[in-house]
Design a protein around this motif. Sequence first.
Motif, PDB file in Angstrom:
ATOM      1  N   SER A   1     -19.826  15.339 -72.390  1.00 40.67           N
ATOM      2  CA  SER A   1     -20.759  14.297 -71.963  1.00 40.67           C
ATOM      3  C   SER A   1     -21.225  14.525 -70.533  1.00 40.67           C
ATOM      4  CB  SER A   1     -20.096  12.925 -72.090  1.00 40.67           C
ATOM      5  OG  SER A   1     -19.733  12.655 -73.436  1.00 40.67           O
TER       6      SER A   1
ATOM      7  N   ALA B   1     -23.787  17.474 -70.579  1.00 40.16           N
ATOM      8  CA  ALA B   1     -25.035  17.057 -71.226  1.00 40.16           C
ATOM      9  C   ALA B   1     -25.801  16.071 -70.351  1.00 40.16           C
ATOM     10  CB  ALA B   1     -24.732  16.432 -72.588  1.00 40.16           C
ATOM     11  N   ALA B   2     -25.092  15.151 -69.686  1.00 37.79           N
ATOM     12  CA  ALA B   2     -25.757  14.182 -68.822  1.00 37.79           C
ATOM     13  C   ALA B   2     -26.379  14.852 -67.609  1.00 37.79           C
ATOM     14  CB  ALA B   2     -24.758  13.110 -68.379  1.00 37.79           C
TER      15      ALA B   2
ATOM     16  N   GLY C   1     -25.796   5.280 -76.397  1.00 43.59           N
ATOM     17  CA  GLY C   1     -24.766   6.029 -75.699  1.00 43.59           C
ATOM     18  C   GLY C   1     -23.390   5.837 -76.304  1.00 43.59           C
TER      19      GLY C   1
ATOM     20  N   VAL D   1     -23.312   9.421 -77.922  1.00 41.66           N
ATOM     21  CA  VAL D   1     -22.783  10.195 -76.804  1.00 41.66           C
ATOM     22  C   VAL D   1     -21.261  10.123 -76.722  1.00 41.66           C
ATOM     23  CG1 VAL D   1     -22.855  10.499 -74.296  1.00 41.66           C
ATOM     24  CG2 VAL D   1     -24.930   9.848 -75.530  1.00 41.66           C
TER      25      VAL D   1
ATOM     26  N   LEU E   1     -27.583   9.425 -72.088  1.00 36.20           N
ATOM     27  CA  LEU E   1     -26.611  10.343 -71.494  1.00 36.20           C
ATOM     28  C   LEU E   1     -26.368  10.011 -70.026  1.00 36.20           C
ATOM     29  CD1 LEU E   1     -27.823  13.681 -73.091  1.00 36.20           C
ATOM     30  CD2 LEU E   1     -25.541  12.707 -73.340  1.00 36.20           C
TER      31      LEU E   1
ATOM     32  N   THR F   1     -25.630  18.125 -78.095  1.00 36.28           N
ATOM     33  CA  THR F   1     -25.845  16.798 -77.515  1.00 36.28           C
ATOM     34  C   THR F   1     -27.221  16.653 -76.891  1.00 36.28           C
ATOM     35  OG1 THR F   1     -23.474  16.654 -77.064  1.00 36.28           O
ATOM     36  CG2 THR F   1     -24.903  15.077 -75.937  1.00 36.28           C
ATOM     37  N   PHE F   2     -27.704  17.682 -76.183  1.00 35.08           N
ATOM     38  CA  PHE F   2     -28.999  17.518 -75.510  1.00 35.08           C
ATOM     39  C   PHE F   2     -30.130  18.243 -76.243  1.00 35.08           C
ATOM     40  CE2 PHE F   2     -32.274  18.851 -72.458  1.00 35.08           C
ATOM     41  CZ  PHE F   2     -32.710  17.598 -72.081  1.00 35.08           C
TER      42      PHE F   2
END
Length: 346
Positions: A90, A93-94, A121, A125, A232, A270-271
């Motif tokens: 996470s 990705a954030a 999220g 996420v 994210l 994730t992204f």
Amino acid sequence: MRVENSAIQSSSIAVAQPVGTLRAARAIGSTAAGPEAADGPGSRPAPGPSAGRSGTVLAGLGVVAFSLTFPATAWGLESFGPWSLVALRSVLAALIAGSVLLAARVPLPDRRHWAGLAVVGGGVVVGFPLLTTLALQTSTTSHAAVVVGLLPLTTAVLGSLRTGERPSRTFWTAALAGAAVVIAFTVQQSGGALAPGDLYLFGALLVCAAGYTEGGRLARSMPGWHVIGWALVLCLPLAVAGSLVALPLEPVHLNAHGVLGLVWVAAGSTFLGLYVWYRGMAAIGVARASQLQLAQPLLTLVWSFLLLGEEMSAAAPVAAVAVLVCIAATQRAGRGTARESRRIRP
């Protein structure tokens, strides 16, 4: 009198010409902008052939990225504990999402959107990655892939509850058939009872479906990749805190598989996966894009065999195909219901 009447008529024509020209310009502008400009902000223009092809490619790339999530998670667990892997995933990705949003100078979402972003999220996420990672400690990726193959159906069910849509009886018949196949497979693979890993997987279905449903609702008023990007970023403080707590408590054994697995689930699944997935959905629509995701379980089974060397039981591919057939039936029935509702709309 004739002179006065002529003057009045001339002035009327002079006034009418700019008004008519303005109306024509508005009509041309509405046509050029597409149905969304002409019919209001709630409608979406139909994609052209080139937009449809590019949207299909983008959504297909998203499905490929998602199909690699479970094998990459299994690789990541070779180097990190489950809590550390989810937290680091996470965080990375954030950071990627925040950098892209900053580079694109995307403004902050409206205050009314933050609650929905929190649901996205929490489901996509945090909840889904955590529960599936915990499940993969005791379940094989091929087994998990079949169970998670019910995700499009679960999303459709929660979506109907959230939006008030009423699918047809055919839709629900196929939905129940798909659920029966998944439950029978999991019970058979677990020796007659549900295993803890299966409970994690079914929980992951619910939270991810909730995140997809809320994200789809938000995507009506903001670009889909903005939705996942801000979700994210919203989870970044929690992810950083989780990393600081989990890393000292769980052993870390770095190797190539572990690092590659972490990088892929963060940047790829994730992204990047959600980025191209939402862009594809925006181009071709939710219904057509969801059809492509039906191939995800079978792709995951292939990746598990090629990358992890897992032996697939005879029941796994059969169950995967059965689930795909059932979900495909629900999608066709749902699309038919949508056409009928548009046909009878006044």
